[in-house]
Scaffold this motif. Structure first.
Motif, mmCIF file in Angstrom:
data_model
loop_
_atom_site.group_PDB
_atom_site.id
_atom_site.type_symbol
_atom_site.label_atom_id
_atom_site.label_comp_id
_atom_site.label_asym_id
_atom_site.label_seq_id
_atom_site.Cartn_x
_atom_site.Cartn_y
_atom_site.Cartn_z
ATOM 1 N N ILE A 186 0.723 -1.189 -0.061
ATOM 2 C CA ILE A 186 0.035 -0.094 0.161
ATOM 3 C C ILE A 186 0.959 1.297 0.025
ATOM 4 O O ILE A 186 0.841 2.321 -0.601
ATOM 5 C CB ILE A 186 -0.882 -0.207 1.140
ATOM 6 C CG1 ILE A 186 -2.130 -1.092 1.063
ATOM 7 C CG2 ILE A 186 -1.750 1.289 1.544
ATOM 8 C CD1 ILE A 186 -2.836 -1.447 2.264
ATOM 9 N N LYS A 223 -7.921 5.589 -1.271
ATOM 10 C CA LYS A 223 -7.883 5.500 -2.647
ATOM 11 C C LYS A 223 -7.398 4.226 -3.190
ATOM 12 O O LYS A 223 -7.947 3.300 -3.772
ATOM 13 C CB LYS A 223 -7.232 6.548 -3.640
ATOM 14 C CG LYS A 223 -7.475 6.210 -5.213
ATOM 15 C CD LYS A 223 -6.403 7.353 -5.993
ATOM 16 C CE LYS A 223 -5.194 6.754 -5.971
ATOM 17 N NZ LYS A 223 -4.100 7.472 -7.065
ATOM 18 N N VAL A 224 -5.856 4.110 -2.535
ATOM 19 C CA VAL A 224 -5.375 2.786 -3.056
ATOM 20 C C VAL A 224 -5.985 1.481 -2.563
ATOM 21 O O VAL A 224 -6.126 0.212 -3.137
ATOM 22 C CB VAL A 224 -3.829 2.721 -2.365
ATOM 23 C CG1 VAL A 224 -3.099 1.540 -2.488
ATOM 24 C CG2 VAL A 224 -3.038 3.976 -3.213
ATOM 25 N N GLU A 261 -8.958 0.935 -4.693
ATOM 26 C CA GLU A 261 -8.331 0.256 -5.991
ATOM 27 C C GLU A 261 -7.864 -1.273 -5.749
ATOM 28 O O GLU A 261 -8.026 -1.941 -6.871
ATOM 29 C CB GLU A 261 -7.295 1.062 -6.636
ATOM 30 C CG GLU A 261 -7.750 2.357 -6.874
ATOM 31 C CD GLU A 261 -6.755 3.405 -7.731
ATOM 32 O OE1 GLU A 261 -5.702 3.121 -7.378
ATOM 33 O OE2 GLU A 261 -7.005 4.292 -8.214
ATOM 34 N N CYS A 279 2.478 1.785 -3.415
ATOM 35 C CA CYS A 279 1.456 2.285 -4.268
ATOM 36 C C CYS A 279 1.072 3.879 -3.901
ATOM 37 O O CYS A 279 0.133 4.270 -5.087
ATOM 38 C CB CYS A 279 -0.011 1.274 -4.423
ATOM 39 S SG CYS A 279 0.444 -0.155 -5.005
ATOM 40 N N CYS A 280 1.133 4.251 -2.770
ATOM 41 C CA CYS A 280 0.727 5.540 -2.632
ATOM 42 C C CYS A 280 1.747 6.629 -3.416
ATOM 43 O O CYS A 280 2.978 6.540 -3.205
ATOM 44 C CB CYS A 280 0.869 5.825 -1.316
ATOM 45 S SG CYS A 280 -0.641 5.100 -0.302
ATOM 46 N N THR A 281 1.062 7.348 -4.093
ATOM 47 C CA THR A 281 1.962 8.643 -4.961
ATOM 48 C C THR A 281 2.298 9.825 -4.065
ATOM 49 O O THR A 281 3.136 10.658 -4.549
ATOM 50 C CB THR A 281 1.168 8.764 -6.241
ATOM 51 O OG1 THR A 281 -0.039 9.358 -6.096
ATOM 52 C CG2 THR A 281 1.210 7.529 -7.181
ATOM 53 N N GLU A 327 -5.289 9.459 -0.400
ATOM 54 C CA GLU A 327 -4.291 8.335 -1.156
ATOM 55 C C GLU A 327 -4.322 7.130 -0.573
ATOM 56 O O GLU A 327 -4.570 6.193 -1.630
ATOM 57 C CB GLU A 327 -2.810 8.935 -1.247
ATOM 58 C CG GLU A 327 -2.051 7.983 -2.248
ATOM 59 C CD GLU A 327 -2.253 8.336 -3.749
ATOM 60 O OE1 GLU A 327 -1.678 7.695 -4.446
ATOM 61 O OE2 GLU A 327 -3.305 9.423 -4.144
#
Length: 341
Positions: A90, A104-105, A108, A93-95, A101
């Motif tokens: 996780i 969202k991740v 997703e 994957c977090c930008t 975020e």
């Protein structure tokens, strides 16, 4: 099919007030193989008020701790998510190091597991954080579910969660509606769809067509067999307040407040939110005056609300609801009592 610029997952956010049929709508949407719509752990509503306790999220340790705690919340959700929450994955994957975020991740990841294109969150309190959601780069399609607020109040009075006095429930319903209108004015009609609960249950196929047009989907009559789904059964098992989800749509489930609210309750609700009821086409029942409540009256409402909430917590018929939320309650108590990091 709608895709965003990067051909990645497309978020759907249901907004409005709880007890408006949001689980019914979620389960109908979840019938589409293109949509991942699981019961929400209410990530933003739990963590946004305590986010300051995590300090600077640009620091790896602080962000990692937040990720871990959010994952813990998902793992104790009353309706289980069949998802392995790998904390390191996780974080990778977090930008950007934000709560939005992480939210969202995780959604997703669930959508990816479901092999879906859309993910849907029905945590309706997220309407309060829509600016953060938008500023984080998420551009959800908002479905605003509207139900007669007096029926919403009537429903809340029978559940374990939420406020219990009609005054407080009217304030919340009005505030939520006005916030949803703000969303509409800021994102426009291309990403905002209002749906009346009363229309959803009386003419579901018409509403499905509106949703199909809005999201470029092809939901059909099979979506109305949501009550046979595993997700529906798991949700219903988590408490009395969701017991109807294993049944077909109840087409006459309107106007219940006339039986369940007192004349005084109805007048209180309409004094607080009568203008919003009328704006949405709901007829008023009382000939109340528009005089504001005094501080003494509001204090009395506060005292009664607390007593009603305590009674709900001790109610025998809500035993299953309480038992399914023990671990979640313990975790939230732990998180909210942290003084320092």
């Amino acid at each position: 099919m709608i895709y965003n610029n990067n051909n990645t997952f497309i978020p759907i956010q249901i907004i409005g007030t709880q007890r408006s049929g949001s689980n019914l709508l979620r389960l109908i949407l979840n019938q589409s193989p293109l949509i991942s719509a699981h019961h929400p752990p209410h990530i933003l509503n739990v963590f946004h008020p305590i986010l300051h306790k995590y300090g600077d999220l640009n620091l790896n340790d602080n962000f990692s701790r937040l990720v871990n705690d959010v994952c813990r919340l998902v793992e104790v959700n009353p309706v289980k998510w069949d998802l392995n929450l790998n904390r390191n994955e996780i974080i990778k994957c977090c930008t950007q190091p934000t709560l939005i975020e992480i939210f969202k991740v995780i959604y997703e990841m669930m959508a990816q597991k479901d092999k879906a294109i859309y993910w849907c969150c029905k945590s309706m309190a997220n309407v309060n954080y829509y600016s953060d959601i938008e500023n984080n780069g998420l551009k959800p399609y908002y479905i605003h579910l509207i139900r007669d607020g007096r029926d919403v109040a009537s429903s809340f009075k029978k559940t374990l969660v939420g406020e219990k006095h009609t005054y407080h429930l009217a304030e919340i319903w009005k505030t939520d509606f006005l916030k949803a209108k703000e969303v509409y004015h800021n994102v426009g009609k291309d990403r905002y769809l209002p749906i009346k609960y009363e229309s959803l249950i009386s003419d579901p196929m018409k509403v499905l067509q509106e949703i199909n047009t809005f999201l470029d989907l092809s939901l059909d009559k099979s979506a109305l067999h949501y009550f046979d789904s595993n997700e529906s059964k798991r949700t219903a098992e988590a408490g009395f307040m969701w017991s109807n989800l294993t049944q077909p749509i109840m087409k006459n489930n309107t106007g219940k407040f006339l039986e369940n609210l007192t004349k005084e309750d109805i007048e209180i609700f309409e004094r607080v939110a009568g203008d919003i009821l009328q704006e949405n086409g709901y007829k008023l029942c009382s000939t109340h005056n528009k005089k504001e409540f005094t501080q003494e009256e509001i204090q009395n409402f506060d005292d009664l609300n607390l007593k009603l909430k305590t009674a709900a917590q001790n109610s025998k018929h809500l035993k299953v609801d309480r038992e399914c939320r023990v671990k979640r309650k313990e975790l939230i108590n732990e998180l909210t009592t942290i003084l320092t990091l």
